[in-house]
Design an enzyme around this catalytic site. Sequence first.
Site, PDB file in Angstrom:
ATOM      1  N   THR A 117       0.815  -1.206   0.000  1.00  0.00           N
ATOM      2  CA  THR A 117       0.000   0.000   0.000  1.00  0.00           C
ATOM      3  C   THR A 117       0.850   1.258   0.000  1.00  0.00           C
ATOM      4  O   THR A 117       1.966   1.275   0.538  1.00  0.00           O
ATOM      5  CB  THR A 117      -0.911   0.021   1.244  1.00  0.00           C
ATOM      6  OG1 THR A 117      -1.575   1.295   1.338  1.00  0.00           O
ATOM      7  CG2 THR A 117      -0.111  -0.177   2.521  1.00  0.00           C
ATOM      8  N   TYR A 141      -2.178   0.377   9.996  1.00  0.00           N
ATOM      9  CA  TYR A 141      -2.366  -0.295   8.703  1.00  0.00           C
ATOM     10  C   TYR A 141      -1.099  -0.195   7.860  1.00  0.00           C
ATOM     11  O   TYR A 141      -0.563  -1.200   7.382  1.00  0.00           O
ATOM     12  CB  TYR A 141      -3.553   0.307   7.958  1.00  0.00           C
ATOM     13  CG  TYR A 141      -3.621  -0.122   6.509  1.00  0.00           C
ATOM     14  CD1 TYR A 141      -3.766  -1.460   6.172  1.00  0.00           C
ATOM     15  CD2 TYR A 141      -3.524   0.816   5.479  1.00  0.00           C
ATOM     16  CE1 TYR A 141      -3.814  -1.862   4.841  1.00  0.00           C
ATOM     17  CE2 TYR A 141      -3.577   0.418   4.151  1.00  0.00           C
ATOM     18  CZ  TYR A 141      -3.715  -0.914   3.832  1.00  0.00           C
ATOM     19  OH  TYR A 141      -3.753  -1.305   2.519  1.00  0.00           O
TER      20      TYR A 141
END
Length: 332
Positions: A117, A141
């Site tokens: 990501t 995250y």
Amino acid sequence: MSVLVTGGAGYIGSHMVLALIDAGIDVVVLDDLSTGFDWLVHPAATFEQGDVADANLVRRLVQRHEIDAVIHFAARIVVPESIADPLGYYLANTVKTRALLEAVIAAGVEKFIFSSTAAVYGMVGQDPVSEQASLAPISPYGRSKLMSEWMLGDASVAHPLSYVALRYFNVAGADPEGRAGQSSRQATHLIKVAAEAATGKRNGIDIYGTDYETPDGTCVRDYIHVSDLVAAHLDALRYLGSAEGTGKRLVVNCGYGRGYSVREVIDTVKRVSGVDFPVRFAPRRPGDPAGIVAKAERIRETLGWMPRLADLDLITSHALSWERFLAKRNGF
């Protein structure tokens, strides 16, 4: 060739399965269905419900189906949720990835593609960010994904493992043929949420923060069509199967290099749908950088990736079509 796709019943994973099947590749899907849907899995794929951290199950699947490569999507992905539940995210995204890596390496798999990501970069400003940028994620995250990248790198030094880690920017849209799309029960992605508002599933949409240092005060993101994203994974699979990719460790951005603000996206969804839904203003959410746009030369140069659907109107149109399909399917 046979490929194991973890999280293959989810949004991006189900599109990956479609692309692999279309390419004539045998596919095994492993998904615990915590957020995915078995009806999204192409019927030509072999589906196994289970946990990616179940080492015995993973080894059985690899051996039974003679798996050549693993594409790992299974993860939790909501930034604000990761701030509220950091240990849950480190478990799902880091601990379970470690268990999966150990199992597939022990079973002799030598090719691995990892769903990473752009959140690994953190606060980067308005200029396009390259893979050489400092890594300073601001959410659990992002940190959980970066830890997995580190594990991949270390494991590939110690074992005969080649890998590609693809750092996604903002994924949106749906299969152009209408076979799959984002079906999350509690969506958080902007284009998905706006499409729900346009089709009457939501009573409007919230903009979180209007005082960012961006042209219109709202966050700026690089939106990539999900079908272009999975095409990059196919390119990565071909790369790992080539003499050039053997023994390689490659990290690439997956984005178009063009940013759109939250206001611009909402205006696009309104225009494409023809629906003027309510827009509300709310405070900033924790973990949201003002802007992040990909510098994407490396993926084109190394993998030969050529996006075909790099148009916000087209992305929006496909997202809206899928939302209308879901409304009919669910009797909404």
